[in-house]
Write a protein that holds these residues in place. Structure first.
Motif, PDB file in Angstrom:
ATOM      1  N   PRO A 120       0.858  -1.171  -0.141  1.00 26.68           N
ATOM      2  CA  PRO A 120       0.146   0.074   0.127  1.00 26.68           C
ATOM      3  C   PRO A 120       1.007   1.193   0.032  1.00 26.68           C
ATOM      4  O   PRO A 120       1.954   1.368   0.643  1.00 26.68           O
ATOM      5  N   LEU A 121       0.550   2.273  -0.631  1.00 30.74           N
ATOM      6  CA  LEU A 121       1.210   3.585  -1.017  1.00 30.74           C
ATOM      7  C   LEU A 121       0.227   4.590  -0.356  1.00 30.74           C
ATOM      8  O   LEU A 121      -1.084   4.479  -0.839  1.00 30.74           O
ATOM      9  N   MET A 122       0.690   5.664   0.143  1.00 26.51           N
ATOM     10  CA  MET A 122      -0.208   6.667   0.502  1.00 26.51           C
ATOM     11  C   MET A 122       0.848   8.032   0.522  1.00 26.51           C
ATOM     12  O   MET A 122       2.025   8.208   0.739  1.00 26.51           O
ATOM     13  N   TRP A 123       0.097   9.369   0.224  1.00 30.98           N
ATOM     14  CA  TRP A 123       0.876  10.635   0.461  1.00 30.98           C
ATOM     15  C   TRP A 123       0.349  10.940   2.118  1.00 30.98           C
ATOM     16  O   TRP A 123      -0.896  11.201   2.110  1.00 30.98           O
ATOM     17  N   LEU A 124       1.369  11.608   2.615  1.00 26.58           N
ATOM     18  CA  LEU A 124       0.797  12.072   4.074  1.00 26.58           C
ATOM     19  C   LEU A 124       1.782  13.312   4.349  1.00 26.58           C
ATOM     20  O   LEU A 124       2.838  13.669   3.627  1.00 26.58           O
TER      21      LEU A 124
END
Length: 328
Positions: A120-124
């Motif tokens: 899983p990838l995400m921008w934080l």
């Protein structure tokens, strides 16, 4: 999640250090900096935690080249080496393994990130990153991403107008209002007037002295404790909404600053200084030895120039601090 301190590997056969290059892939959304993070698979070491994308540096390969390769293979981003900016080197002993992590900030890339290993990838938002959700070796990296590369310490005879003029061209730094010659009342008046000037220049103001000063001038970035103030404390004296720094000169004081929950420390002197000729300079190797394996960003102070940010980072620091390189 195990957030207890790791136990250093002190057995007769220490494990080999694994060299890893990692990226803070950066973008700006709505005026906020965001970075790309992945979640480790549960079967991996430190499974379930978040991490910055990257991977192992192969024999004969530079860290920058390894990162360019890993970002393509792991998340599908194409990055020229010119798009990498070195930020920090961290060495951490987990007990069962030891890692050396080279962190780069990546601002130039093409492609859309995708988890090519089904991660899983995400921008934080950088300001919203929770160090407890990352492996311990990543925590100082998170702190460094939030800090400016330079701390500008004021010299003598500070005035609000004079400060505003001197800060021109230093946007993105933080400014420490030192002024040891002033009593608390005079300092309060000056700090209240200098705060808006520093903010307008893009250099938020830090107060210097006892915690009570922040109560009198709360509209600032935070507080920097001289060692005499830090030494008498047993816990963080201000809220986490402010930035807290501590002046240090040896490993014991750095460890005390870390226990206080400081956001950064100064370590000095790196080189001989006219202001403190009695203190033996650490040199860059001595500086690196003292900051090794701390979960605390450390600025190099004492005889260093404003152009030596990268030198500090190559030796485990987060940047440089000083008076001479900008005030005189």
């Amino acid at each position: 999640m195990n957030t207890s301190p790791s136990t250093p590997n002190t057995g007769p056969e220490r494990v080999k250090t694994v060299h890893v290059a990692v990226a803070a892939v950066s973008r700006h959304e709505g005026g906020r900096e965001q970075v790309l993070v992945a979640q480790r698979h549960t079967h991996q070491h430190q499974g379930g935690l978040l991490e910055f994308p990257g991977g192992k540096v192969e024999p004969g390969e530079s860290a920058a080249a390894a990162l360019v390769r890993e970002l393509d293979e792991e998340v599908g981003l194409r990055v020229p080496e010119t798009g990498l900016s070195f930020e920090l080197r961290v060495t951490h002993d987990y007990g069962d393994r030891r890692v050396q992590l080279d962190l780069y900030r990546v601002t130039g890339f093409s492609g859309e990130p995708q988890g090519r290993e089904d991660q899983p990838l995400m921008w934080l938002d950088v300001d919203a990153l929770d160090p407890d959700t990352f492996p311990a070796a990543n925590r100082r990296m998170i702190q460094v991403l939030r800090l400016p590369a330079r701390t500008l310490i004021t010299g003598a005879d500070v005035t609000p107008d004079g400060l505003a003029g001197r800060l021109e061209g230093w946007s993105g730094s933080q400014c420490l209002l030192r002024c040891p010659e002033l009593d608390d009342a005079a300092y309060q008046v000056l700090a209240s007037a200098c705060g808006p000037a520093a903010r307008s220049a893009g250099c938020p103001l830090l107060l210097h002295g006892a915690p009570e000063r922040l109560k009198r001038v709360p509209d600032t970035e935070g507080l920097h404790l001289p060692w005499r103030e830090a030494a008498r404390l047993t816990e963080r004296p201000i809220s986490s909404g402010y930035r807290l720094g501590v002046s240090c000169h040896d490993r014991a004081s750095l460890e005390h600053a870390q226990r206080l929950g400081a956001d950064y420390a100064f370590l000095s002197p790196v080189r001989p200084t006219a202001s403190h000729p009695e203190r033996s300079p650490l040199g860059w190797d001595g500086f690196e030895a003292l900051v090794a394996e701390l979960d605390l960003p450390v600025y190099a102070l004492g005889g260093v120039g404003g152009d030596e940010v990268m030198e500090s980072r190559r030796h485990g620091g987060c940047g440089v601090a000083g008076i001479g390189f900008w005030w005189h």
